[in-house]
Motif scaffolding. Sequence first.
Motif, PDB file in Angstrom:
ATOM      1  N   HIS A 116       0.708   7.248   3.726  1.00 60.47           N
ATOM      2  CA  HIS A 116      -0.691   7.051   4.111  1.00 60.47           C
ATOM      3  C   HIS A 116      -0.855   7.394   5.588  1.00 60.47           C
ATOM      4  O   HIS A 116       0.064   7.212   6.382  1.00 60.47           O
ATOM      5  N   ARG A 117      -2.048   7.823   5.952  1.00 57.22           N
ATOM      6  CA  ARG A 117      -2.414   7.949   7.357  1.00 57.22           C
ATOM      7  C   ARG A 117      -2.971   6.609   7.826  1.00 57.22           C
ATOM      8  O   ARG A 117      -3.293   5.745   7.010  1.00 57.22           O
ATOM      9  N   ASP A 128       1.657  10.472   9.548  1.00 60.93           N
ATOM     10  CA  ASP A 128       1.864   9.848   8.240  1.00 60.93           C
ATOM     11  C   ASP A 128       2.863   8.706   8.335  1.00 60.93           C
ATOM     12  O   ASP A 128       3.862   8.813   9.056  1.00 60.93           O
ATOM     13  N   ALA A 157       0.835  -1.203   0.000  1.00 62.20           N
ATOM     14  CA  ALA A 157       0.000   0.000   0.000  1.00 62.20           C
ATOM     15  C   ALA A 157       0.873   1.258   0.000  1.00 62.20           C
ATOM     16  O   ALA A 157       0.572   2.238  -0.688  1.00 62.20           O
ATOM     17  N   LEU A 158       1.969   1.213   0.740  1.00 61.93           N
ATOM     18  CA  LEU A 158       2.814   2.405   0.874  1.00 61.93           C
ATOM     19  C   LEU A 158       3.649   2.685  -0.374  1.00 61.93           C
ATOM     20  O   LEU A 158       4.225   3.768  -0.498  1.00 61.93           O
ATOM     21  N   ASP A 218     -11.671   1.764  -0.757  1.00 60.62           N
ATOM     22  CA  ASP A 218     -10.909   2.242  -1.906  1.00 60.62           C
ATOM     23  C   ASP A 218     -11.006   1.282  -3.088  1.00 60.62           C
ATOM     24  O   ASP A 218     -10.585   1.603  -4.191  1.00 60.62           O
ATOM     25  N   ARG A 231      -7.455   0.672   3.051  1.00 61.20           N
ATOM     26  CA  ARG A 231      -6.796   0.107   1.867  1.00 61.20           C
ATOM     27  C   ARG A 231      -6.588  -1.402   2.020  1.00 61.20           C
ATOM     28  O   ARG A 231      -6.801  -2.160   1.070  1.00 61.20           O
ATOM     29  N   GLU A 284      -6.315   5.634   6.416  1.00 61.84           N
ATOM     30  CA  GLU A 284      -6.225   5.314   4.983  1.00 61.84           C
ATOM     31  C   GLU A 284      -5.716   3.892   4.782  1.00 61.84           C
ATOM     32  O   GLU A 284      -6.226   3.145   3.934  1.00 61.84           O
ATOM     33  N   LEU A 285      -4.701   3.515   5.576  1.00 70.09           N
ATOM     34  CA  LEU A 285      -4.169   2.147   5.471  1.00 70.09           C
ATOM     35  C   LEU A 285      -5.229   1.136   5.909  1.00 70.09           C
ATOM     36  O   LEU A 285      -5.372   0.075   5.294  1.00 70.09           O
TER      37      LEU A 285
END
Lengths: 136, 136
Positions: free
Chosen positions: A55-56, A98, A49-50, B13, A63, A59-60
């Motif tokens: 990403h915050r 972050d 993902a990174l 997402d 995801r 968000e992760l």
Amino acid sequence: MTADAPITNVGADDRLDGPFEPNVFARDCGSRAAFEAITGRWTSLVLIALVEGPHRFGELRRRVDGVSEKMLSQSLHALEREGLLTRTDHGTLPPRVDYALTPLGVEVAGRLRALADVLQDTVPLFEAARAEYDGQ
Amino acid sequence: MTADAPITNVGADDRLDGPFEPNVFARDCGSRAAFEAITGRWTSLVLIALVEGPHRFGELRRRVDGVSEKMLSQSLHALEREGLLTRTDHGTLPPRVDYALTPLGVEVAGRLRALADVLQDTVPLFEAARAEYDGQ
């Protein structure tokens, strides 16, 4: 480790008389510990993902489908310990933190992304293989 | 799966309005199942071992330091189910069974070998990162 240090707990094929050579197969090698940390169930997906950028936490969480808050938190700590990501707290209110790959993290995560690409491109092959195996 | 099939259990997402696209992040995607099978603690090392050529059970047991007979057996079955390796029983006495990568297995295992190479080449970076993290 010096050339004379005893190598313990390695497979018969991996016993060395000469200087220590990193070997992912050897239980005590630092590369094996890194390999296990990186190929963990959630750590591997977090790394991929990174690749797309910092990403915050939330968000992760969205995801990486299926990860719990606790497992994501543990995975981020494990990857930070391996030197693969950095955690930046912007010191703002509301808090903003972050997570981003280090240069080493970029290299490692790129290899995992390449693996995931192969799998995504060959889904029908996996599905056919599973159906055949389960039908035996 | 048709374009109209509902996609369930995917991260926010990853919800798609259009046709299904394989996505390793999505819980229900066949690529995610393959990813989890391949990055398992022992399956990943078994795949890397087989990059060097076909192995017998006992050879794999020695190569993959720390694996138990039971875990190796389970790993080999899981990888056979994913279509990544074949099991060949030569029908001889004493029995001789060889495990070898399929063409898909060669491609997947090559990506894991590339990842392991990065880790073996950067062991000092991992060791420094762990020492720094643990000393905080």
